[in-house]
Design a protein around this motif. Structure first.
Motif, PDB file in Angstrom:
ATOM      1  N   VAL A 184       5.875   9.738  -1.654  1.00  0.00           N
ATOM      2  CA  VAL A 184       6.136   8.765  -0.765  1.00  0.00           C
ATOM      3  C   VAL A 184       7.559   8.456  -0.522  1.00  0.00           C
ATOM      4  O   VAL A 184       8.142   8.644   0.654  1.00  0.00           O
ATOM      5  N   ALA A 185       8.339   8.451  -1.609  1.00  0.00           N
ATOM      6  CA  ALA A 185       9.582   8.373  -1.496  1.00  0.00           C
ATOM      7  C   ALA A 185      10.228   9.525  -0.811  1.00  0.00           C
ATOM      8  O   ALA A 185      11.299   9.586   0.070  1.00  0.00           O
ATOM      9  N   ALA A 186       9.888  10.857  -1.277  1.00  0.00           N
ATOM     10  CA  ALA A 186      10.471  12.047  -0.711  1.00  0.00           C
ATOM     11  C   ALA A 186       9.863  11.942   0.921  1.00  0.00           C
ATOM     12  O   ALA A 186      11.051  12.506   1.665  1.00  0.00           O
ATOM     13  N   LEU A 187       9.083  11.703   1.329  1.00  0.00           N
ATOM     14  CA  LEU A 187       8.704  11.718   2.753  1.00  0.00           C
ATOM     15  C   LEU A 187       9.497  10.600   3.609  1.00  0.00           C
ATOM     16  O   LEU A 187       9.941  10.981   4.634  1.00  0.00           O
TER      17      LEU A 187
ATOM     18  N   ASP B 153       2.554   4.559 -15.153  1.00  0.00           N
ATOM     19  CA  ASP B 153       1.847   5.870 -15.756  1.00  0.00           C
ATOM     20  C   ASP B 153       1.988   7.097 -14.871  1.00  0.00           C
ATOM     21  O   ASP B 153       2.598   7.206 -13.760  1.00  0.00           O
ATOM     22  N   ARG B 154       1.343   8.197 -15.016  1.00  0.00           N
ATOM     23  CA  ARG B 154       1.734   9.628 -14.497  1.00  0.00           C
ATOM     24  C   ARG B 154       1.443   9.692 -12.884  1.00  0.00           C
ATOM     25  O   ARG B 154       1.992   9.974 -12.125  1.00  0.00           O
ATOM     26  N   ASP B 155       0.008   9.139 -12.688  1.00  0.00           N
ATOM     27  CA  ASP B 155      -0.329   9.098 -11.415  1.00  0.00           C
ATOM     28  C   ASP B 155       0.488   8.016 -10.388  1.00  0.00           C
ATOM     29  O   ASP B 155       0.706   8.536  -9.274  1.00  0.00           O
ATOM     30  N   THR B 156       0.905   7.043 -10.863  1.00  0.00           N
ATOM     31  CA  THR B 156       1.771   6.179 -10.048  1.00  0.00           C
ATOM     32  C   THR B 156       3.200   6.753  -9.698  1.00  0.00           C
ATOM     33  O   THR B 156       3.799   6.693  -8.718  1.00  0.00           O
ATOM     34  N   ILE B 157       3.754   7.620 -10.856  1.00  0.00           N
ATOM     35  CA  ILE B 157       5.090   7.934 -10.697  1.00  0.00           C
ATOM     36  C   ILE B 157       4.834   9.229  -9.797  1.00  0.00           C
ATOM     37  O   ILE B 157       5.853   9.354  -8.720  1.00  0.00           O
ATOM     38  N   ARG B 158       3.984  10.000  -9.648  1.00  0.00           N
ATOM     39  CA  ARG B 158       3.953  11.011  -8.922  1.00  0.00           C
ATOM     40  C   ARG B 158       3.568  10.501  -7.485  1.00  0.00           C
ATOM     41  O   ARG B 158       4.233  11.275  -6.250  1.00  0.00           O
ATOM     42  N   SER B 159       2.887   9.299  -7.217  1.00  0.00           N
ATOM     43  CA  SER B 159       2.744   9.089  -5.871  1.00  0.00           C
ATOM     44  C   SER B 159       3.791   8.311  -5.395  1.00  0.00           C
ATOM     45  O   SER B 159       3.887   8.548  -4.067  1.00  0.00           O
TER      46      SER B 159
ATOM     47  N   ARG C  76       0.930  -1.216   0.052  1.00  0.00           N
ATOM     48  CA  ARG C  76       0.075  -0.028   0.114  1.00  0.00           C
ATOM     49  C   ARG C  76       1.021   1.280   0.004  1.00  0.00           C
ATOM     50  O   ARG C  76       1.805   1.211   0.961  1.00  0.00           O
ATOM     51  N   ASP C  77       0.604   2.229  -0.846  1.00  0.00           N
ATOM     52  CA  ASP C  77       1.377   3.412  -1.063  1.00  0.00           C
ATOM     53  C   ASP C  77       3.051   2.925  -0.993  1.00  0.00           C
ATOM     54  O   ASP C  77       3.770   3.613  -0.472  1.00  0.00           O
ATOM     55  N   PHE C  78       3.208   2.040  -1.890  1.00  0.00           N
ATOM     56  CA  PHE C  78       4.755   1.684  -2.113  1.00  0.00           C
ATOM     57  C   PHE C  78       5.346   1.164  -0.671  1.00  0.00           C
ATOM     58  O   PHE C  78       6.666   1.194  -0.513  1.00  0.00           O
ATOM     59  N   GLU C  79       4.563   0.872   0.511  1.00  0.00           N
ATOM     60  CA  GLU C  79       5.026   0.568   1.640  1.00  0.00           C
ATOM     61  C   GLU C  79       4.341  -1.085   1.782  1.00  0.00           C
ATOM     62  O   GLU C  79       3.526  -1.428   1.150  1.00  0.00           O
ATOM     63  N   ILE C  80       5.018  -1.746   2.698  1.00  0.00           N
ATOM     64  CA  ILE C  80       4.405  -3.144   2.825  1.00  0.00           C
ATOM     65  C   ILE C  80       3.896  -3.084   4.195  1.00  0.00           C
ATOM     66  O   ILE C  80       4.481  -2.966   5.468  1.00  0.00           O
ATOM     67  N   HIS C  81       2.786  -3.336   4.508  1.00  0.00           N
ATOM     68  CA  HIS C  81       1.943  -3.128   5.553  1.00  0.00           C
ATOM     69  C   HIS C  81       1.335  -4.595   6.187  1.00  0.00           C
ATOM     70  O   HIS C  81       0.770  -5.482   5.262  1.00  0.00           O
TER      71      HIS C  81
ATOM     72  N   VAL D 208      11.274  17.778  -4.932  1.00  0.00           N
ATOM     73  CA  VAL D 208      11.017  16.752  -5.839  1.00  0.00           C
ATOM     74  C   VAL D 208      10.972  17.430  -7.288  1.00  0.00           C
ATOM     75  O   VAL D 208      10.525  18.367  -7.347  1.00  0.00           O
ATOM     76  N   THR D 209      11.934  16.740  -8.085  1.00  0.00           N
ATOM     77  CA  THR D 209      11.765  17.110  -9.508  1.00  0.00           C
ATOM     78  C   THR D 209      12.071  15.830 -10.526  1.00  0.00           C
ATOM     79  O   THR D 209      12.767  14.866  -9.901  1.00  0.00           O
ATOM     80  N   GLY D 210      10.968  15.978 -11.432  1.00  0.00           N
ATOM     81  CA  GLY D 210      11.052  14.569 -12.283  1.00  0.00           C
ATOM     82  C   GLY D 210      10.419  14.462 -13.660  1.00  0.00           C
ATOM     83  O   GLY D 210       9.781  15.826 -13.993  1.00  0.00           O
ATOM     84  N   VAL D 211      10.172  13.673 -14.317  1.00  0.00           N
ATOM     85  CA  VAL D 211       9.415  13.202 -15.734  1.00  0.00           C
ATOM     86  C   VAL D 211       8.288  12.752 -15.364  1.00  0.00           C
ATOM     87  O   VAL D 211       8.408  11.543 -15.232  1.00  0.00           O
ATOM     88  N   ALA D 212       7.085  12.983 -14.990  1.00  0.00           N
ATOM     89  CA  ALA D 212       5.882  12.411 -14.614  1.00  0.00           C
ATOM     90  C   ALA D 212       5.257  11.707 -15.851  1.00  0.00           C
ATOM     91  O   ALA D 212       4.276  10.824 -15.862  1.00  0.00           O
ATOM     92  N   GLY D 213       5.551  12.258 -16.966  1.00  0.00           N
ATOM     93  CA  GLY D 213       4.908  11.737 -18.282  1.00  0.00           C
ATOM     94  C   GLY D 213       3.521  12.213 -18.527  1.00  0.00           C
ATOM     95  O   GLY D 213       3.066  13.217 -17.710  1.00  0.00           O
ATOM     96  N   PRO D 214       2.921  11.679 -19.623  1.00  0.00           N
ATOM     97  CA  PRO D 214       3.434  10.745 -20.402  1.00  0.00           C
ATOM     98  C   PRO D 214       4.483  11.116 -21.404  1.00  0.00           C
ATOM     99  O   PRO D 214       4.962  10.105 -22.089  1.00  0.00           O
TER     100      PRO D 214
END
Length: 424
Positions: A406-409, A396-402, A224-229, A358-364
């Motif tokens: 999470v990674a930044a936090l 996809d764009r939403d997944t990259i941004r999500s 969940r949210d790139f974490e393992i619960h 945070v800076t990146g290429v979210a696409g598409p």
């Protein structure tokens, strides 16, 4: 196998079936049922067509508790109360006291909107028509919350808007019919472990090596949210076994374990800042303010979070954050160097102690062979030092941004706890 009273959950609303809205009531009901000692066995989402809803309610009525949400409004397609009464074999009646209450609310609404009360009157009587023997546990707007005992099943019928359901839920729990069911059970114990940077398969392997669940311990592993619960539901008397399983998970994965309670990563970052008297701000490009949104979702975040600068264009990165134009020209806006400059810049411009960037290429679009869609750089600057990282995720764009959010936090957590050995 659990011998707890069973709970079936019915969520109604054609907008849910069509995918126009996401169900929030089913998961809420399930969590609450489990915490009370019930065994949530299924969540059924059904539209407003009467035949479909009646069929689902009949299926759910073989449980000890049937938790229902939606379809309590004044319009023609709000049929839940009528159909619950039919399934329960209970006649309907107009509750005079409830009708007077709803009338008072409706008259106030009519006056505020400048409309004649006659427009509301049919809906008032409809909403005050309840199954014989039902207990009215409260009203949200003009919709009542009801509890009805019929045979072996207790029906809890609540409004569809999540805020209204949650406001009336405590009164439903305290009602005599539901209490009679809860008297036959007890709330299970629970262990919670949250990991970041570990794979789901690694957690599953650790659980298997611990002997798996069973013996009064039920384990669930959820990405969940790139974490393992990991949640351990513990029956009375199985506490020692639960401790063994938790330790077996904890030991090989300790470097990835970030909490053993329900706090989110945003809550943890804010608490770390509060504990040290630090103020935090974000500088965001591809995430467009999502990191700040996560932080401000936490009530009381203003005592640690100062604000955010969404610097989407290069010009804003330079003007608002002080990122040198030559740095962008030399390394590109999506680079470790620019991420670091953004984090330092937001600290300086907003006068805070901790900067997350945070800076990146979210696409598409927008990717290149050197900097493909999914490449993200993020950086944290704090009084004790700095740390930057990157990832590249084909998604996809939403997944990259999500993922970036999470990674930044989590990077901020690591910097603030001076724990820098985890994989990200």
């Amino acid at each position: 196998m659990s011998h707890r009273p069973r709970a079936a959950i019915v969520v109604t609303g054609s907008e849910l079936v069509r995918g126009e809205r996401t169900d929030r009531n089913g998961p809420f009901y399930a969590r609450e049922a489990l915490s009370l000692g019930l065994q949530p066995e299924r969540i059924m989402i059904v539209g407003d067509e009467p035949g479909d809803l009646e069929a689902v309610l009949r299926e759910a009525s073989d449980a000890d508790v049937c938790l229902v949400s939606g379809g309590l409004g004044p319009t023609h397609d709000d049929r839940t109360v009528e159909l619950v009464a039919r399934v329960a074999g209970t006649p309907l009646r107009v509750d005079a006291e409830l009708e007077a209450h709803i009338e008072g609310v409706s008259r106030a609404i009519a006056e505020r909107l400048g409309r004649p009360y006659a427009d509301f009157a049919p809906g008032v009587t409809k909403q005050a028509t309840v199954p014989e023997g039902a207990i009215v546990v409260g009203i949200a707007g003009t919709a009542p919350g009801l509890v009805l005992a019929s045979g072996r099943c207790v029906y809890v019928v609540m409004p569809g808007p999540p805020g209204e359901l949650r406001r009336l839920w405590p009164a439903a729990v305290e009602s005599a019919p539901l209490q009679s069911v809860l008297a036959r059970t007890s709330a299970p114990g629970r262990r919670v472990l949250r990991f970041y940077g570990a794979s789901e398969s690694a957690v599953a392997r650790a659980l298997a090596e611990a002997g798996g669940d069973g013996d009064g311990v039920e384990a669930t592993i959820c990405a969940r949210d790139f974490e393992i619960h990991v949640d351990l539901v513990v029956e009375p008397g199985a506490e020692s076994r639960a401790d063994e399983v938790a330790e077996a998970l904890r030991e090989p994965l300790r470097r990835h374990l970030f909490t053993e309670d329900e706090r989110t990563i945003a809550e943890l970052v804010l608490e770390l800042c509060r504990d040290r008297g630090l103020r935090l701000a974000t500088a965001e490009s591809c995430t467009g303010g999502l990191v700040a949104a996560r932080l401000t979702d936490v009530p009381g975040s203003s005592d640690a979070f100062a604000g955010a600068i969404v610097a989407y264009s290069n010009e804003v990165k330079t003007a608002a954050l002080g990122v040198p134009a030559e740095l962008i020209d030399g390394h590109g806006a999506v680079s470790a160097e620019v991420a670091a400059a953004m984090a330092r810049g937001v600290r300086e411009r907003l006068g805070v102690d901790v900067g997350i960037a945070v800076t990146g290429v979210a696409g598409p679009g927008g990717g290149t062979p050197a900097k493909p869609v999914g490449l993200v750089h993020y950086h944290v600057s704090a009084p004790d030092g700095e740390k930057g990282h990157e990832f590249s995720l084909a998604a996809d764009r939403d997944t990259i941004r999500s993922r970036a959010t999470v990674a930044a936090l989590h990077l901020a957590r690591r910097v603030l706890t001076r724990s820098r050995h985890e994989d990200v």
